[in-house]
Scaffold this active site. Structure first.
Site, mmCIF file in Angstrom:
data_model
loop_
_atom_site.group_PDB
_atom_site.id
_atom_site.type_symbol
_atom_site.label_atom_id
_atom_site.label_comp_id
_atom_site.label_asym_id
_atom_site.label_seq_id
_atom_site.Cartn_x
_atom_site.Cartn_y
_atom_site.Cartn_z
ATOM 1 N N ASP A 176 56.113 72.804 55.841
ATOM 2 C CA ASP A 176 57.348 72.905 56.450
ATOM 3 C C ASP A 176 58.645 73.808 56.030
ATOM 4 O O ASP A 176 59.675 73.643 56.190
ATOM 5 C CB ASP A 176 57.947 71.387 56.366
ATOM 6 C CG ASP A 176 57.002 70.182 57.101
ATOM 7 O OD1 ASP A 176 56.253 70.635 58.174
ATOM 8 O OD2 ASP A 176 56.859 69.142 56.924
ATOM 9 N N GLU A 177 58.013 74.875 55.376
ATOM 10 C CA GLU A 177 59.029 75.940 55.072
ATOM 11 C C GLU A 177 58.862 77.193 55.651
ATOM 12 O O GLU A 177 59.301 78.429 55.320
ATOM 13 C CB GLU A 177 58.798 76.129 53.418
ATOM 14 C CG GLU A 177 58.887 74.860 52.431
ATOM 15 C CD GLU A 177 60.296 74.733 52.311
ATOM 16 O OE1 GLU A 177 61.208 75.608 52.797
ATOM 17 O OE2 GLU A 177 60.878 73.875 51.789
#
Length: 280
Positions: free
Chosen positions: A223-224
């Protein structure tokens, strides 16, 4: 055709691109540009109509000289639909929304397959029609084999973009690496806050006043990845976790659809872990 480029910022870039298109008698219908002072990088997206009979291959070959002269990272392609594979689990709202927008010609894509880690009869009430469906179950001991099957399917179908429409599986570092720049995920919170399980419950527990969703490119860092689009909605103390989930579904599907469309229309340029997005 659509020309998208980035390069070190300097004088003469717009003039060179415009002159190239003028000399080939192309008609520019849309042009957007941005110079990032922090990184001294120039970004540009141009939509143009080539003269009849001017082949895309010939235009690409001729433009290479301009690209080399300015050290450009560039793509040049037609406006034909791109091949897209959609991965999903049991939540159906994002999948249903993407297919609806595809069917009304809002998303310029050819759907190569729907893939899920659950059987077809467990995926809500989505009308898949005659679209190819592949059930690829995931077990911890066989995850590498499952991802190998997925990669093979992507290659066999010529898939150009993979969309994780609430696909509730974490991709391995290897798979994320192989799909770099061509895999979009929707995260049901406003990143970087509230990662992991039950983000809306986390948000409710913190008493937040806005909730949101984030669409981003998948990377090995969970999720980066580079963010493509985000949206939010105001909430109040009266909203329960179930209210947040209901409102969140609406945000998720519109954010994912917008991010997918931006990618399909070559509106997203990545640079140093971030994106420049040329909107409508």
């Amino acid at each position: 055709m659509i020309l998208a480029l980035s390069c070190p910022d300097r004088h003469g870039i717009v003039a060179a691109v415009s002159a190239f298109l003028f000399q080939r008698d192309c008609n520019i219908s849309d042009a957007q540009q941005f110079g990032d002072a922090a990184t001294e990088t120039f970004f540009m997206r141009v939509v143009f109509e080539p003269v009849e009979g001017d082949a895309p291959e010939a235009i690409r070959a001729a433009f290479a000289e301009v690209g080399d002269r300015f050290g450009m990272d560039w793509t040049l392609r037609g406006t034909e639909p791109r091949k897209v594979m959609i991965l999903t689990s049991k939540f159906d709202h994002c999948l249903a929304d993407l297919l609806y927008r595809w069917r009304i010609d809002e998303l310029p894509m050819d759907v190569t397959a729907i893939v899920s880690n659950h059987p077809r009869n467990q995926i809500g009430h989505v009308d898949l029609g005659a679209l190819p469906f592949h059930h690829l179950p995931v077990q911890a001991s066989e995850k590498a084999a499952q991802e190998a099957m997925l990669l093979k399917l992507i290659a066999e179908t010529g898939t150009e973009l993979v969309v994780l429409a609430r696909y509730m599986q974490i991709l391995s570092d290897d798979l994320a690496g192989q799909l770099a720049g061509r895999c979009i995920n929707i995260h049901h919170s406003f990143l970087p806050g509230f990662k992991g399980a039950k983000p809306y419950h986390q948000a409710h527990a913190r008493g937040v006043k806005v909730i949101g969703a984030t669409a981003h490119y998948v990377t090995a860092d969970l999720d980066e990845g580079p963010i493509i689009d985000q949206d939010v909605e105001r909430i109040s103390h009266r909203d329960t976790p179930e209210d947040l989930i209901r409102k969140g579904r609406d945000i998720e599907r519109r954010v994912l659809a917008r991010a997918v469309r931006y990618h399909l229309e070559d509106r997203v340029l990545m640079h140093h872990g971030k994106t420049v997005v040329f909107g409508d």
